[in-house]
Motif scaffolding. Structure first.
Motif, PDB file in Angstrom:
ATOM      1  N   ALA A 148       0.827  -1.208   0.000  1.00  0.00           N
ATOM      2  CA  ALA A 148       0.000   0.000   0.000  1.00  0.00           C
ATOM      3  C   ALA A 148       0.861   1.259   0.000  1.00  0.00           C
ATOM      4  CB  ALA A 148      -0.929  -0.008   1.213  1.00  0.00           C
ATOM      5  N   PHE A 149       1.903   1.280   0.825  1.00  0.00           N
ATOM      6  CA  PHE A 149       2.770   2.453   0.877  1.00  0.00           C
ATOM      7  C   PHE A 149       3.622   2.579  -0.389  1.00  0.00           C
ATOM      8  CE2 PHE A 149       2.483   2.063   5.700  1.00  0.00           C
ATOM      9  CZ  PHE A 149       1.521   3.065   5.780  1.00  0.00           C
ATOM     10  N   LEU A 150       4.002   1.443  -0.976  1.00  0.00           N
ATOM     11  CA  LEU A 150       4.763   1.498  -2.228  1.00  0.00           C
ATOM     12  C   LEU A 150       3.919   2.097  -3.340  1.00  0.00           C
ATOM     13  CD1 LEU A 150       7.159   0.822  -4.072  1.00  0.00           C
ATOM     14  CD2 LEU A 150       6.236  -1.505  -4.285  1.00  0.00           C
ATOM     15  N   ALA A 151       2.661   1.702  -3.431  1.00  0.00           N
ATOM     16  CA  ALA A 151       1.806   2.165  -4.527  1.00  0.00           C
ATOM     17  C   ALA A 151       1.285   3.579  -4.296  1.00  0.00           C
ATOM     18  CB  ALA A 151       0.641   1.199  -4.713  1.00  0.00           C
ATOM     19  N   PHE A 152       0.921   3.912  -3.060  1.00  0.00           N
ATOM     20  CA  PHE A 152       0.218   5.170  -2.805  1.00  0.00           C
ATOM     21  C   PHE A 152       1.010   6.159  -1.952  1.00  0.00           C
ATOM     22  CE2 PHE A 152      -3.166   1.971  -3.394  1.00  0.00           C
ATOM     23  CZ  PHE A 152      -3.785   2.521  -4.504  1.00  0.00           C
ATOM     24  N   GLY A 153       2.204   5.775  -1.507  1.00  0.00           N
ATOM     25  CA  GLY A 153       2.981   6.680  -0.662  1.00  0.00           C
ATOM     26  C   GLY A 153       3.341   7.969  -1.368  1.00  0.00           C
ATOM     27  N   LEU A 154       3.997   7.858  -2.519  1.00  0.00           N
ATOM     28  CA  LEU A 154       4.389   9.048  -3.280  1.00  0.00           C
ATOM     29  C   LEU A 154       3.195   9.850  -3.779  1.00  0.00           C
ATOM     30  CD1 LEU A 154       6.538  10.818  -4.569  1.00  0.00           C
ATOM     31  CD2 LEU A 154       6.672   9.198  -6.474  1.00  0.00           C
ATOM     32  N   PRO A 155       2.153   9.222  -4.378  1.00  0.00           N
ATOM     33  CA  PRO A 155       0.987  10.011  -4.795  1.00  0.00           C
ATOM     34  C   PRO A 155       0.300  10.733  -3.640  1.00  0.00           C
ATOM     35  CG  PRO A 155       0.979   7.882  -5.883  1.00  0.00           C
ATOM     36  CD  PRO A 155       2.064   7.828  -4.860  1.00  0.00           C
ATOM     37  N   LEU A 156       0.203  10.089  -2.479  1.00  0.00           N
ATOM     38  CA  LEU A 156      -0.419  10.756  -1.331  1.00  0.00           C
ATOM     39  C   LEU A 156       0.444  11.904  -0.832  1.00  0.00           C
ATOM     40  CD1 LEU A 156      -1.941   7.770   0.692  1.00  0.00           C
ATOM     41  CD2 LEU A 156      -3.124   9.458  -0.735  1.00  0.00           C
ATOM     42  N   ALA A 157       1.765  11.766  -0.921  1.00  0.00           N
ATOM     43  CA  ALA A 157       2.642  12.875  -0.564  1.00  0.00           C
ATOM     44  C   ALA A 157       2.450  14.040  -1.534  1.00  0.00           C
ATOM     45  CB  ALA A 157       4.094  12.408  -0.565  1.00  0.00           C
ATOM     46  N   MET A 158       2.314  13.736  -2.815  1.00  0.00           N
ATOM     47  CA  MET A 158       2.043  14.778  -3.814  1.00  0.00           C
ATOM     48  C   MET A 158       0.726  15.471  -3.514  1.00  0.00           C
ATOM     49  SD  MET A 158       3.257  12.499  -7.087  1.00  0.00           S
ATOM     50  CE  MET A 158       2.662  13.607  -8.346  1.00  0.00           C
ATOM     51  N   THR A 169      -0.735  15.697  -0.551  1.00  0.00           N
ATOM     52  CA  THR A 169      -0.631  16.426   0.712  1.00  0.00           C
ATOM     53  C   THR A 169       0.060  17.769   0.534  1.00  0.00           C
ATOM     54  OG1 THR A 169      -0.568  14.343   1.943  1.00  0.00           O
ATOM     55  CG2 THR A 169       0.232  16.324   3.074  1.00  0.00           C
ATOM     56  N   PHE A 170       1.153  17.784  -0.216  1.00  0.00           N
ATOM     57  CA  PHE A 170       1.971  18.988  -0.315  1.00  0.00           C
ATOM     58  C   PHE A 170       1.547  19.933  -1.431  1.00  0.00           C
ATOM     59  CE2 PHE A 170       4.924  16.003   1.817  1.00  0.00           C
ATOM     60  CZ  PHE A 170       5.177  16.744   2.958  1.00  0.00           C
ATOM     61  N   THR A 171       0.786  19.459  -2.406  1.00  0.00           N
ATOM     62  CA  THR A 171       0.451  20.319  -3.542  1.00  0.00           C
ATOM     63  C   THR A 171      -1.036  20.585  -3.717  1.00  0.00           C
ATOM     64  OG1 THR A 171       0.358  18.426  -5.074  1.00  0.00           O
ATOM     65  CG2 THR A 171       2.500  19.512  -4.786  1.00  0.00           C
ATOM     66  N   ILE A 172      -1.888  19.780  -3.096  1.00  0.00           N
ATOM     67  CA  ILE A 172      -3.321  19.908  -3.363  1.00  0.00           C
ATOM     68  C   ILE A 172      -4.141  20.106  -2.093  1.00  0.00           C
ATOM     69  CG2 ILE A 172      -5.353  18.694  -4.297  1.00  0.00           C
ATOM     70  CD1 ILE A 172      -3.520  17.341  -6.292  1.00  0.00           C
ATOM     71  N   ALA A 173      -3.802  19.412  -1.033  1.00  0.00           N
ATOM     72  CA  ALA A 173      -4.658  19.367   0.153  1.00  0.00           C
ATOM     73  C   ALA A 173      -4.905  20.730   0.771  1.00  0.00           C
ATOM     74  CB  ALA A 173      -4.041  18.425   1.189  1.00  0.00           C
ATOM     75  N   SER A 174      -3.999  21.666   0.618  1.00  0.00           N
ATOM     76  CA  SER A 174      -4.156  22.982   1.238  1.00  0.00           C
ATOM     77  C   SER A 174      -5.106  23.892   0.477  1.00  0.00           C
ATOM     78  CB  SER A 174      -2.790  23.665   1.356  1.00  0.00           C
ATOM     79  OG  SER A 174      -2.209  23.842   0.072  1.00  0.00           O
TER      80      SER A 174
END
Length: 246
Positions: A10-20, A22-27
């Motif tokens: 799960a972290f391999l597949a979605f770790g990087l996209p979720l970081a993207m 969090t830092f670029t869209i969630a705010s």
């Protein structure tokens, strides 16, 4: 052990996209709305692909048939999403509300590249979720792969391919939207053809030719990233500065 497989994949597949995300869209709530809208467009393309697959009974045993039309539906709805976003931009605005509307649009997206990135990430996250959710459910247990048949690396390979498709959809969105703006049909053809190529290469996984499918997918990903980086007027100096310690 199975729980470790689940979280690792799960972290391999979605770790990087979720970081993207969090830092670029969630705010930004407007970007979140665009992300959800783009994910909804992908869901509609999946619905139409499913209807076609159920309707054409003689070809249900041929996985390549459904795969090719699924890709074509996805790219068609990517184009429809582009048209919708452009329609929002050029809608008739009363003169007394023009200034406020311009400020609102600047809050929604700080440029066309931004929302093409957001739309692409929405496509990718939804496609990744549908591609891996059943695999992750099986990874929890009670058994694991590789004891009697198959490969023990099945879950890891599925997660790696899912990550690749999420990133590909993100950068395909940037290239596709920008190419339509500039009427660069060669880049549009690249998006559609590379999507078909990478998707069809995954058919080799049934023969356990995982190296061929993964290598081809990540080679296309690198090429796509380079094209998107250039279209975004990216500079290597700025990229290096992102990794420097301040």
């Amino acid at each position: 052990m199975t729980l470790m497989d689940f979280f690792g994949c799960a972290f391999l597949a979605f770790g990087l996209p979720l970081a993207m995300f969090t830092f670029t869209i969630a705010s930004n709530p407007y970007r979140i709305i665009i992300l959800i809208a783009s994910a909804f467009f992908w869901l509609i393309s999946l619905l139409l692909s499913s209807i076609l697959w159920y309707a054409v009974v003689p070809l249900q045993n041929y996985l390549a048939f459904g795969l090719v039309f699924s890709v074509l539906f996805q790219e068609s709805f990517r184009y429809l999403l582009y048209c919708v976003m452009r329609k929002v931009e050029i809608c008739n605005i009363p003169p007394d509300r023009l200034a406020a509307a311009e400020r609102a649009v600047n809050h929604v997206v700080d440029g066309r590249l931004e929302y093409s990135y957001v739309c692409g990430l929405g496509f990718g996250l939804m496609s990744g979720a549908f591609a891996l959710v059943n695999v992750l459910a099986d990874a929890v247990g009670p058994g694991t792969m590789g004891l009697r048949q198959g490969t023990e690396y099945f879950f890891m390979i599925s997660a790696a391919i899912t990550l690749c498709f999420i990133l590909l959809n993100t950068f395909w969105g940037v290239i596709f939207f920008t190419a339509l703006d500039c009427r660069n049909w060669g880049q549009v053809i690249w998006v559609v053809s590379s999507h078909l190529l990478v998707s069809c290469m995954t058919l080799l996984n049934r023969y356990q030719a995982y190296a061929a499918s993964i290598l081809s997918a990540y080679i296309v990903l690198v090429i796509t990233i380079v094209i998107a980086f250039r279209l975004a007027n990216g500079r290597m100096q700025n990229l290096i500065c992102c990794f420097r310690r301040k």
